[in-house]
Design a protein around this motif. Structure first.
Motif, short mmCIF file in Angstrom:
data_model
loop_
_atom_site.label_atom_id
_atom_site.label_comp_id
_atom_site.label_asym_id
_atom_site.label_seq_id
_atom_site.Cartn_x
_atom_site.Cartn_y
_atom_site.Cartn_z
N PHE A 8 1.04 -1.09 -0.09
CA PHE A 8 0.02 0.00 0.01
C PHE A 8 0.82 1.22 0.04
O PHE A 8 0.31 2.34 0.27
N TYR A 9 2.41 1.25 -0.16
CA TYR A 9 3.02 2.33 -0.30
C TYR A 9 2.41 3.07 -1.68
O TYR A 9 2.49 2.64 -2.46
N PRO A 10 2.55 4.31 -1.56
CA PRO A 10 3.24 5.20 -0.42
C PRO A 10 1.99 5.87 0.65
O PRO A 10 2.45 6.59 1.58
N PRO A 36 14.65 4.04 -0.43
CA PRO A 36 13.33 3.91 -0.39
C PRO A 36 12.79 4.17 0.95
O PRO A 36 13.64 3.94 2.10
N ALA A 37 11.66 4.72 0.99
CA ALA A 37 11.18 5.23 2.64
C ALA A 37 10.29 4.19 3.05
O ALA A 37 9.17 4.71 3.59
N TRP A 38 10.54 2.90 2.90
CA TRP A 38 9.73 2.17 3.75
C TRP A 38 9.71 2.24 5.29
O TRP A 38 10.70 2.91 5.64
N GLY A 39 8.76 1.90 5.68
CA GLY A 39 8.83 2.08 7.23
C GLY A 39 9.82 1.02 8.18
O GLY A 39 10.28 0.08 7.28
N HIS A 40 10.38 1.71 9.11
CA HIS A 40 11.42 0.63 9.78
C HIS A 40 10.54 -0.20 10.64
O HIS A 40 9.51 0.00 11.60
N PRO A 41 10.66 -1.47 10.37
CA PRO A 41 9.76 -2.74 11.03
C PRO A 41 10.03 -2.53 12.47
O PRO A 41 9.40 -2.91 13.42
N ARG A 42 11.41 -2.21 13.09
CA ARG A 42 11.53 -2.46 14.48
C ARG A 42 11.27 -0.59 15.05
O ARG A 42 12.03 -0.19 15.68
N ASP A 98 1.01 3.72 2.80
CA ASP A 98 0.95 2.90 4.11
C ASP A 98 2.62 2.35 3.90
O ASP A 98 2.66 1.45 3.04
N ALA A 99 3.51 3.00 4.57
CA ALA A 99 4.96 2.38 4.40
C ALA A 99 5.38 1.23 4.95
O ALA A 99 6.48 1.03 4.99
N ARG A 100 4.45 0.72 5.79
CA ARG A 100 5.11 -0.49 6.62
C ARG A 100 5.05 -1.77 5.96
O ARG A 100 4.38 -2.04 4.83
N TRP A 101 5.94 -2.63 6.33
CA TRP A 101 5.95 -3.84 5.75
C TRP A 101 4.89 -4.97 6.35
O TRP A 101 4.63 -4.55 7.64
N LEU A 102 4.40 -5.58 5.41
CA LEU A 102 3.31 -6.57 6.08
C LEU A 102 3.94 -8.00 5.64
O LEU A 102 4.40 -8.32 4.70
N TYR A 103 3.70 -8.76 6.63
CA TYR A 103 4.23 -10.19 6.69
C TYR A 103 3.27 -11.05 6.83
O TYR A 103 2.39 -11.12 8.07
N GLY A 104 3.01 -11.99 6.01
CA GLY A 104 2.03 -13.05 6.13
C GLY A 104 2.45 -14.40 7.05
O GLY A 104 1.56 -14.67 8.01
N ASP A 105 3.70 -14.59 7.35
CA ASP A 105 4.38 -15.54 8.00
C ASP A 105 3.57 -16.91 7.95
O ASP A 105 3.33 -17.45 9.23
N MET A 106 3.12 -17.36 7.01
CA MET A 106 2.29 -18.51 6.94
C MET A 106 2.92 -19.54 6.12
O MET A 106 2.65 -20.89 6.44
N VAL A 107 3.89 -19.24 4.91
CA VAL A 107 4.27 -20.73 4.39
C VAL A 107 5.58 -20.11 3.93
O VAL A 107 6.06 -19.16 3.96
N PHE A 108 6.45 -21.49 3.70
CA PHE A 108 7.87 -21.39 3.63
C PHE A 108 7.93 -20.56 2.18
O PHE A 108 6.90 -20.90 1.29
N ILE A 109 9.18 -19.97 1.90
CA ILE A 109 9.34 -19.27 0.63
C ILE A 109 9.43 -20.30 -0.72
O ILE A 109 9.32 -19.68 -1.74
N VAL A 110 9.77 -21.60 -0.47
CA VAL A 110 9.86 -22.67 -1.56
C VAL A 110 8.79 -23.73 -1.01
O VAL A 110 9.07 -24.51 0.05
#
Length: 411
Positions: free
Chosen positions: A135-137, A397-403, A139-151
């Motif tokens: 949703f940038y710009p 890039p002006a992504w939001g800081h995850p931490r 909403d600059a936050r990273w969104l994480y699904g945390d549900m499946v492995f990358i492969v």
């Protein structure tokens, strides 16, 4: 996700769209439209990863960390990507141009295949712990699904088997099916997949092969079932991830009531809803520090304790068993003042923090321990000496800081 998964999803989407549209009057145009929608679905589902050409705009590792899964993985920039891809297909592919000029159904199919491919790419990339910021710009936050492995072999099987069964050549069909069947066998032999998961994948593949073999010509049923199976699997994984995150927060709160768990990055083992790699971030304001812990979690320890999870990801040589469900692999405590001080004094470190979700620091470097605790083997590692005296990079890039929750004092 990996590009095999993206490709299979794009091919399946293109085929499904083609079979959902009315047939062309001319059989030759029908074949040309089919090829067009296959190619456009495949291309659109891989197109956002062309952002890899942008990685040279910043010094390593910042270029990859901040530009991959960057602007091309946002909804705003999906529109110019769609227009560019459609223009390239029109200009460079004569038979596609001819069928598009003659058929409004082909035009509609092209638009749907491109949009579906781009959206599927972002959705699949969202599903793992790497994340996107769609949703940038706004909403600059990273969104994480945390549900499946990358492969994820589940996607390879349920999308790949019906597509393989549609091949006109029997030889091609059997070669593709053999390659798909070999995947869980190879993953199991390398200890990255549990044998029960491998057996389930082979059974699932056989089921989809039989279903596609018995389906009527040009039927959409099996492809719709394949996408339904992908969504069902993702839903199961999402529920398991949420449950596991709660278990971790409860466990750490019981062991240290003074700490606040601000994030738990969940990374699933392939095709295994029970086993997870976890990295937690805790904040201890009274002590002025934050703690990172990396471990292995089993959601059903009576069935499969953490020590029995596939060894390829379980880091068995480092495990310290805390409970049958949870094994600790690594932990570190760092003063919050060190994190904030380095951010204030180094623009390169501040840029790195626009990616790092689980930032581990030492005297020489910093690394995101989602991808391992050894800085020398972790692609996210930033070495302070590499940037000593260097001017601040432009075009960060002006992504939001995850931490951001650690960088700002608690009110």
């Amino acid at each position: 996700m990996d590009n095999i998964t993206h490709s299979l999803a794009g091919l399946a989407a293109g085929t499904l769209i083609h079979r959902s549209l009315p047939d062309e009057a001319d059989p030759a145009q029908q074949q040309a439209r089919h090829r067009l929608l296959l190619v456009s679905g495949w291309a659109a589902c891989n197109f956002p990863d062309l952002d890899l050409v942008l990685t040279r705009l910043l010094p390593a590792p910042l270029g990859y960390l901040l530009h991959h899964r960057g602007h091309t993985h946002t909804l705003l920039y999906a529109l110019p990507q769609a227009l560019l891809l459609a223009a390239l297909l029109w200009l460079l592919w004569f038979s596609a141009r001819r069928v598009l000029a003659a058929s409004r159904h082909a035009c509609l199919g092209l638009g749907l295949a491109i949009v579906a491919g781009l959206l599927l790419h972002m959705l699949m990339d969202y599903m793992n712990s790497y994340g996107i910021h769609p949703f940038y710009p706004f909403d600059a936050r990273w969104l994480y699904g945390d549900m499946v492995f990358i492969v994820e072999p589940v996607f390879w099987v349920v999308l790949g088997v019906p597509l393989a069964m549609m091949a006109n050549s029997k030889l091609v069909r059997w070669v593709l099916l053999a390659l798909i069947a070999a995947t869980p066998i190879v993953f199991t032999s390398s200890k990255h997949l549990h044998w029960v998961s491998a057996a389930a994948l082979l059974a699932l593949g056989a089921l989809f092969a039989v279903a596609q073999d018995r389906a009527r010509p040009h039927s959409r049923t099996v492809l719709l079932a394949a996408f339904g199976a992908c969504l069902t699997f993702a839903g199961i994984q999402a529920a398991a991830s949420s449950y596991g995150r709660g278990l971790i927060a409860t466990e750490w709160r019981a062991r240290d009531p003074g700490a606040q768990t601000v994030d738990v990055a969940m990374s699933a083992f392939p095709s295994n809803p029970l086993c997870w790699s976890v990295v937690s971030v805790e904040r201890q304001d009274a002590a002025g520090l934050f703690r990172l812990r990396r471990g292995v979690l089993s959601l059903a320890p009576s069935v499969m304790p953490a020590s029995a999870c596939p060894a390829g990801f379980a880091e068995l040589d480092k495990q310290q068993t805390l409970t049958p469900a949870l094994a600790l692999v690594w932990q570190q405590e760092t003063p919050l003042a060190d994190l904030r001080g380095r951010q204030a004094s180094s623009c390169h470190f501040d840029a790195w923090l626009r990616f790092a979700r689980t930032p581990a620091m030492n005297a020489a470097d910093a690394t995101d321990v989602r991808y391992g605790v050894d800085p020398a083997r972790n692609f996210s590692t930033i070495r302070y000496a590499d940037f000593a005296g260097a001017p601040c990079p432009s075009g960060v890039p002006a992504w939001g800081h995850p931490r951001e929750d650690l960088l700002q004092p608690k009110l």
